[in-house]
Motif scaffolding. Structure first.
Motif, mmCIF file in Angstrom:
data_model
loop_
_atom_site.group_PDB
_atom_site.id
_atom_site.type_symbol
_atom_site.label_atom_id
_atom_site.label_comp_id
_atom_site.label_asym_id
_atom_site.label_seq_id
_atom_site.Cartn_x
_atom_site.Cartn_y
_atom_site.Cartn_z
ATOM 1 N N UNK B 86 3.625 -0.459 12.729
ATOM 2 C CA UNK B 86 5.147 -1.008 13.027
ATOM 3 C C UNK B 86 5.731 0.194 13.857
ATOM 4 N N UNK B 87 6.095 -0.312 15.160
ATOM 5 C CA UNK B 87 6.788 0.313 16.126
ATOM 6 C C UNK B 87 7.928 -0.361 17.013
ATOM 7 N N UNK B 88 8.857 0.222 17.507
ATOM 8 C CA UNK B 88 9.754 -0.422 18.538
ATOM 9 C C UNK B 88 9.023 -0.219 19.976
ATOM 10 N N UNK B 89 10.068 -0.952 20.732
ATOM 11 C CA UNK B 89 9.328 -1.023 22.413
ATOM 12 C C UNK B 89 9.297 0.355 22.998
ATOM 13 N N UNK B 90 9.886 1.296 22.488
ATOM 14 C CA UNK B 90 9.702 2.650 22.892
ATOM 15 C C UNK B 90 8.658 3.388 22.391
ATOM 16 N N UNK B 91 7.908 2.729 21.349
ATOM 17 C CA UNK B 91 6.687 3.114 20.477
ATOM 18 C C UNK B 91 7.022 4.182 19.428
ATOM 19 N N UNK B 92 8.346 4.380 18.922
ATOM 20 C CA UNK B 92 8.850 5.013 17.698
ATOM 21 C C UNK B 92 8.402 4.374 16.620
ATOM 22 N N UNK B 93 7.577 4.905 15.755
ATOM 23 C CA UNK B 93 7.411 4.136 14.456
ATOM 24 C C UNK B 93 8.674 3.743 13.500
ATOM 25 N N UNK B 94 8.671 2.480 13.041
ATOM 26 C CA UNK B 94 9.508 1.983 12.101
ATOM 27 C C UNK B 94 9.267 2.323 10.705
ATOM 28 N N UNK B 95 10.089 3.073 9.767
ATOM 29 C CA UNK B 95 9.633 3.258 8.806
ATOM 30 C C UNK B 95 10.447 3.042 7.603
ATOM 31 N N UNK B 96 9.999 2.394 6.474
ATOM 32 C CA UNK B 96 10.997 2.453 5.318
ATOM 33 C C UNK B 96 10.954 3.694 4.547
ATOM 34 N N UNK B 97 11.993 4.371 4.394
ATOM 35 C CA UNK B 97 11.888 5.571 3.681
ATOM 36 C C UNK B 97 12.677 5.430 2.050
ATOM 37 N N UNK B 98 11.684 5.826 1.307
ATOM 38 C CA UNK B 98 12.283 5.740 -0.170
ATOM 39 C C UNK B 98 12.232 6.977 -0.804
ATOM 40 N N UNK B 99 13.568 7.226 -1.203
ATOM 41 C CA UNK B 99 13.827 8.680 -1.929
ATOM 42 C C UNK B 99 14.104 8.331 -3.197
ATOM 43 N N UNK B 100 13.457 9.389 -4.064
ATOM 44 C CA UNK B 100 13.752 9.328 -5.430
ATOM 45 C C UNK B 100 13.931 10.870 -6.087
ATOM 46 N N UNK B 101 14.997 10.658 -6.822
ATOM 47 C CA UNK B 101 15.499 12.139 -7.241
ATOM 48 C C UNK B 101 15.477 12.067 -8.712
ATOM 49 N N UNK B 102 15.910 13.236 -9.151
ATOM 50 C CA UNK B 102 16.098 13.120 -10.786
ATOM 51 C C UNK B 102 16.958 14.748 -10.903
ATOM 52 N N UNK B 103 17.617 14.542 -11.903
ATOM 53 C CA UNK B 103 18.420 15.900 -12.550
ATOM 54 C C UNK B 103 19.201 16.468 -11.526
ATOM 55 N N UNK B 104 19.971 15.776 -10.658
ATOM 56 C CA UNK B 104 21.033 16.183 -9.755
ATOM 57 C C UNK B 104 22.464 16.212 -10.552
ATOM 58 N N UNK B 105 23.082 17.248 -10.334
ATOM 59 C CA UNK B 105 24.200 17.362 -11.060
ATOM 60 C C UNK B 105 25.274 16.360 -10.358
ATOM 61 N N UNK B 106 25.928 15.810 -11.115
ATOM 62 C CA UNK B 106 27.001 14.763 -10.739
ATOM 63 C C UNK B 106 28.165 14.787 -11.664
ATOM 64 N N UNK B 107 28.860 15.831 -11.097
ATOM 65 C CA UNK B 107 30.410 15.912 -11.700
ATOM 66 C C UNK B 107 31.098 14.683 -11.424
#
Lengths: 567, 189
Positions: B86-107
């Protein structure tokens, strides 16, 4: 750094053979041409391959040459006696027709320089054969090259006896020998033919041609003003001439042989003239040994219509067409305004030395759009994205298999032996990162030392541990088989692989755990490094069939297997 | 020295263990990492250092501060495409980025925002806000990228202003010039 350990361990095992030769100082047969100047005029001698002037030569590699005999075709033949190649002819055949096809030496002129290469019937590319779906044609083949060979009809679900794989489906056609192929075109679409022995040399030097098979359905494609067949290729040329090939084994076995001159239909500059408002259907075929192209049309809108063995379920707009070796894509392009539209290959190259991505664009050609308006506007049809109900309904019969567990798993890997120590050191540094696909070869001086004597590419059946030609898979006609292909990112040199199955068609149903949303029948699928791809294969054609990576140098260095389909 | 350069310094120099890097002045941590004073060092931080990874699509994320149980990971997958890559016309890869976190403080009143940036921070994209499960999904086209999570008082931001809690770098970002190494020792970069 597991890769480094693996490399070191392998080195100890196989260091007794395949060691590259060290050229003595002052021998003019070795030259880092186009980098440190040139010396010598005999093209069939090893010298350093052309490389970017920004890339320093790793100390220790200077003067080293591969352990193979350098080869170029027609050595000893007076080029003046070799016929000039002419541009391909179009041959329209009907069911029962025949064609004579001879592979032999031709004289080609590329960028004003003359080379002895190969051609079918003295043409570049080979003749474009047009035939209707359901036709059977006879091809009377004669081998006029130095190599034993056979003709493979890529993507065509034909009788196994005529698939053109030496020692599997037929005995090789020896130099001067002949073979009669009967080629049955079961499916409409765009296909191609090429040799299936040392294609790293013979295909690279011009032995390829297209097969355009028309559908019984008159409405198969949308109306367009014109059709263009575009075969994408590259070739490696330096100051001296064509860069030699390894006679006993393929060279450039790690990355495959990248050319430094890009060719469209055998020419370094593609030209097309159309009228303002014309819609052109392009049939793209990548016939290069290893290069993946990313094709665009100067910003003109591109509609993706089909691929290897038919139409996509739904037409979609795309920005560009990334196309791997042996793949085909069918696109329609609207040239709405007058002017020049550049046919481009745009990539993000990697400069490994500086650890940088570099935006790079190759001009493949120009489509000149005149101010004169189109004779017949197909704008309305172009603006409409069709659902291909026939394709959808056919694929519907396979959807129940999409989510089931794979029947087989292939892991793609590589073993590396006695490469020069500086090269191994460089590879160890290089293991920090490998891109999903290698768009360019920025270290050709390293790559050309890798040959069949010191590199073995592997397809491993995970269930049995068997590799390459030891794999023993047996199926029956009617089986629907799910093959998971895992491109191991921890191998010594991870790289993408365009995987090709002979004689059958398949769907790419899942990539990296994500279900595909727009399917098309394929015979070649790109597996980026580190990726996992699920192929759903319809075993529809009995016989002994090959599956292999279609990077010519990977095929020549082991990456192939055979599966049986019983009728 | 601009704020962004300082932030880049933190991203690069913060220790995998979560300890403030001795090369950084303490006032910087006071400004950038306000949570650091009350956070315990955890095994998770120690065991997930950035290293040359065999998985080119994984971005292990580490806490920039000593924080009990904070953990994150990100994964690149190719965006939906009819092609093999999966790339665009310039040849850059198009990615889906999934972030998963746990334990972050949330005041109360704090949102966790995921940012993606080029390593020199000349381009920054807000990937999204972590959901209640600590996840976010977005699309990226960078060849090399930093991924980091900040604590913010508002989600209506073009650039982060709060402290960085987790950060990671793509495998491509680990590429390093070969000048001065191995066979290229002594060659100019």
């Amino acid at each position: 750094m597991a890769s480094l350990v693996a490399v070191g361990a392998t080195l100890g095992v196989v260091a007794a053979h395949g060691q590259p030769t060290v050229q003595s100082a002052g021998d003019s047969s070795v030259d880092h041409s186009m980098h440190h100047g040139s010396a010598g005029t005999d093209p069939a001698r090893w010298r350093m391959p052309p490389m970017s002037p920004n890339m320093p030569m790793p100390p220790g590699l200077e003067g080293m040459i591969p352990p193979q005999t350098p080869f170029l075709p027609g050595i000893g033949t007076d080029p003046a006696t070799v016929p000039d190649a002419v541009f391909r002819e179009v041959v329209e055949l009907r069911d029962g027709d025949s064609i004579d096809l001879e592979a032999g030496l031709v004289r080609r002129t590329i960028n004003g320089r003359t080379f002895v290469m190969y051609g079918f019937n003295g043409q570049y590319p080979g003749p474009l054969i047009k035939a209707p779906e359901g036709a059977t044609i006879t091809v009377n083949f004669r081998n006029g090259t130095e190599f034993p060979t056979a003709l493979h009809w890529h993507g065509v679900r034909l009788d196994n006896r005529f698939d053109g794989v030496p020692h599997l489906t037929q005995e090789p056609v020896l130099p001067g020998g002949t073979f009669e192929y009967r080629v049955f075109f079961r499916d409409a679409g765009i296909y191609w033919y090429h040799p299936h022995h040392r294609e790293d040399i013979t295909q690279d030097l011009g032995l390829y041609g297209n097969l355009l098979i028309s559908s019984r359905d008159a409405d198969y494609y949308s109306p367009v003003n014109t059709e263009e067949l575009v075969m994408l290729d590259d070739i490696l040329i330096d100051d001296v001439g064509l860069f030699p090939y390894g006679q006993e084994d393929a060279t450039q076995a790690l990355m495959g042989r990248f050319g430094n001159v890009l060719l469209v239909n055998g020419e370094p500059q593609y030209e097309l003239e159309v009228r303002r408002g014309d819609v052109v259907r392009f049939y793209l075929t990548n016939v290069s040994n290893t290069r993946i192209f990313n094709v665009s049309f100067g910003g003109a809108p591109i509609k993706l219509v089909g691929s290897d063995v038919g139409l996509f379920e739904k037409e979609v707009w795309v920005e560009s067409v990334p196309i791997a070796p042996a793949e085909r894509y069918v696109v329609e392009v609207l040239f709405e305004t007058a002017g020049d539209f550049v046919l481009s290959n745009r990539i993000q190259a990697i400069d490994h030395f500086r650890a940088e991505f570099v935006a790079h664009e190759d001009t493949l050609g120009v489509i000149s759009v005149s101010a004169e308006p189109t004779e017949t506007s197909h704008r309305d049809a172009f603006d409409r994205l069709r659902l291909n109900t026939a394709a959808i309904e056919e694929i519907d019969g396979f959807r129940r298999h999409f989510t089931r567990a794979p029947d087989h798993q292939l892991t793609l890997d590589v073993e590396i032996g006695a490469l020069p120590l500086p090269l191994l050191q460089m590879m160890a540094v290089d293991t920090l990162y490998y891109p999903p696909v290698e768009w360019n070869d920025v270290m050709p001086e390293m790559n050309y030392h890798a040959t069949g004597a010191n590199v073995r590419w592997i397809m491993r059946d995970e269930a049995t541990g068997r590799e390459n030609m030891d794999i023993d898979w047996r199926f029956r006609v009617g089986d629907v088989v799910k093959i998971r292909v895992v491109n191991d990112p921890s191998s010594a040199h991870p790289m993408h692989h365009p995987m090709h199955l002979h004689g059958q068609r398949f769907l790419v149903v899942e990539r990296d755990g994500v279900e595909a949303t727009n399917l098309v029948w394929k015979d070649t699928a790109l597996v980026p490094q580190g990726s996992t791809v699920d192929l759903l294969v319809e075993m529809s054609n009995p016989g002994s069939w090959m599956m292999h990576c279609h990077i010519a140098e990977h095929l020549e260095t082991g990456m192939s297997a055979v599966f049986e389909v019983e009728g | 020295m601009t704020w962004h350069v300082l932030m880049a310094g933190v991203l690069v120099l913060a220790s995998p263990t979560g300890d403030p890097d001795p090369r950084l002045p303490s006032w910087l941590f006071d400004r950038v990492l306000p949570f650091s004073r009350s956070i315990e060092k955890t095994a998770a931080c120690v065991e997930s250092p950035v290293r040359a990874t065999a998985d080119p699509y994984a971005l292990p994320m580490m806490a920039t501060v000593q924080h009990g149980g904070a953990y994150g990971s990100a994964r690149l997958t190719f965006g939906d495409s009819p092609f093999g890559v999966t790339v665009n016309a310039a040849g850059n890869h198009l990615y889906d980025l999934r972030v998963e976190t746990s334990g972050l403080p949330k005041p109360p009143g704090v949102e966790h925002i995921v940012w993606v940036a080029t390593p020199d921070l000349d381009q920054v994209t807000k990937l999204g806000v972590l959901d209640d499960e600590g996840r976010a999904l977005g699309q990226v086209t960078y060849n090399k990228m930093l991924v980091f999570v900040t604590a913010e008082r508002s989600t209506d931001l073009d650039r982060w202003s709060g402290p960085i809690l987790l950060r990671g770098i793509s495998a491509s970002g680990l590429m390093h010039t070969m000048a001065g190494h191995g066979p290229f020792l002594g060659m100019p970069c």
